[in-house]
Design an enzyme around this catalytic site. Sequence first.
Site, mmCIF file in Angstrom:
data_model
loop_
_atom_site.group_PDB
_atom_site.id
_atom_site.type_symbol
_atom_site.label_atom_id
_atom_site.label_comp_id
_atom_site.label_asym_id
_atom_site.label_seq_id
_atom_site.Cartn_x
_atom_site.Cartn_y
_atom_site.Cartn_z
ATOM 1 N N GLU A 1 0.812 -1.206 0.000
ATOM 2 C CA GLU A 1 0.000 0.000 0.000
ATOM 3 C C GLU A 1 0.856 1.270 0.000
ATOM 4 O O GLU A 1 0.459 2.310 0.523
ATOM 5 C CB GLU A 1 -0.961 -0.026 1.184
ATOM 6 C CG GLU A 1 -1.976 -1.156 1.034
ATOM 7 C CD GLU A 1 -3.028 -1.200 2.117
ATOM 8 O OE1 GLU A 1 -4.191 -1.420 1.774
ATOM 9 O OE2 GLU A 1 -2.675 -1.016 3.295
ATOM 10 N N HIS B 1 -1.348 3.864 9.136
ATOM 11 C CA HIS B 1 -2.565 3.154 8.691
ATOM 12 C C HIS B 1 -2.736 1.926 9.572
ATOM 13 O O HIS B 1 -1.849 1.068 9.640
ATOM 14 C CB HIS B 1 -2.439 2.738 7.226
ATOM 15 C CG HIS B 1 -3.494 1.769 6.786
ATOM 16 N ND1 HIS B 1 -4.831 1.911 7.099
ATOM 17 C CD2 HIS B 1 -3.398 0.608 6.071
ATOM 18 C CE1 HIS B 1 -5.508 0.895 6.583
ATOM 19 N NE2 HIS B 1 -4.661 0.094 5.966
ATOM 20 N N HIS C 1 -5.660 -1.067 11.501
ATOM 21 C CA HIS C 1 -6.938 -1.767 11.425
ATOM 22 C C HIS C 1 -7.547 -1.804 12.826
ATOM 23 O O HIS C 1 -8.126 -2.803 13.238
ATOM 24 C CB HIS C 1 -6.751 -3.181 10.887
ATOM 25 C CG HIS C 1 -6.290 -3.242 9.471
ATOM 26 N ND1 HIS C 1 -6.108 -4.426 8.794
ATOM 27 C CD2 HIS C 1 -5.972 -2.268 8.589
ATOM 28 C CE1 HIS C 1 -5.687 -4.181 7.555
ATOM 29 N NE2 HIS C 1 -5.594 -2.877 7.419
ATOM 30 N N TYR D 1 -9.721 16.846 22.375
ATOM 31 C CA TYR D 1 -8.525 16.274 21.765
ATOM 32 C C TYR D 1 -8.820 15.631 20.423
ATOM 33 O O TYR D 1 -7.946 15.557 19.554
ATOM 34 C CB TYR D 1 -7.840 15.300 22.728
ATOM 35 C CG TYR D 1 -7.003 16.045 23.730
ATOM 36 C CD1 TYR D 1 -5.691 16.384 23.445
ATOM 37 C CD2 TYR D 1 -7.550 16.465 24.940
ATOM 38 C CE1 TYR D 1 -4.920 17.103 24.343
ATOM 39 C CE2 TYR D 1 -6.800 17.192 25.844
ATOM 40 C CZ TYR D 1 -5.489 17.515 25.545
ATOM 41 O OH TYR D 1 -4.747 18.245 26.421
ATOM 42 N N HIS E 1 -12.281 -0.948 5.925
ATOM 43 C CA HIS E 1 -10.849 -1.269 5.935
ATOM 44 C C HIS E 1 -10.155 -0.703 7.173
ATOM 45 O O HIS E 1 -9.536 -1.457 7.918
ATOM 46 C CB HIS E 1 -10.215 -0.735 4.648
ATOM 47 C CG HIS E 1 -8.803 -1.142 4.423
ATOM 48 N ND1 HIS E 1 -8.216 -1.133 3.176
ATOM 49 C CD2 HIS E 1 -7.818 -1.545 5.269
ATOM 50 C CE1 HIS E 1 -6.961 -1.519 3.266
ATOM 51 N NE2 HIS E 1 -6.691 -1.779 4.543
#
Length: 211
Positions: free
Chosen positions: A73, A92, A94, A119, A160
């Site tokens: 990716e 990135h 999950h 925040y 995703h």
Amino acid sequence: MSEAELRSQLASLGKSLFDRGYSVGTAGNISVRLPDGYLMTPTNSSLGRLDPARISRLDAAWRHIGGDKPSKEVFLHRAVLTARPEAGAVVHLHSTYATAISCIAPEGGDAEIPPLTPYFVMRIGRRLPCVPYYRPGDAAMESDVHQAALAAKALLLANHGPVVSGASLVEAVNAAEELEEAARLALLLRDVPGVRRLTHPQVDDLLATFG
């Protein structure tokens, strides 16, 4: 910070995220901008078991020049870092709750995470776009990710997971953690009546003060 120090920091923070369940198996990837290129976690690597010496090295044109082969990716990170020249890193993950939000957010719209805490606003901002679903590793998503990143520090990939940028690797990791907590709160309070959100003036004040 030297490249060697950044490699060590990337491995350390990756392990911290993995150990706390923000990624599992070989899920997730991280990139860091260098003066003359980029560092990136290798393909099929676990964030919990990164070898600093084997982290991928790419040149300024995103060509692989050292270390193990980079994440499949890589285009995802390129899309964000080219859209946001002020960003020094992209994370990135999950992570469970942000990924859950990515499964219910409208594709091509904004995710429904309300401004519940200061925040979240300070580290994520006003918007959290959700990029339409693409198969993991599908470079066709690059244009949509780039467009979303032009308007927001963080975004979701539909079904995703989250993609978060920051001025430094530490800031990107902190923001990714804040997004996960905000997603958890949003789901916990989703059907609770009378939930108090920050007002528009309060959000404006936070953004004016903290950027």
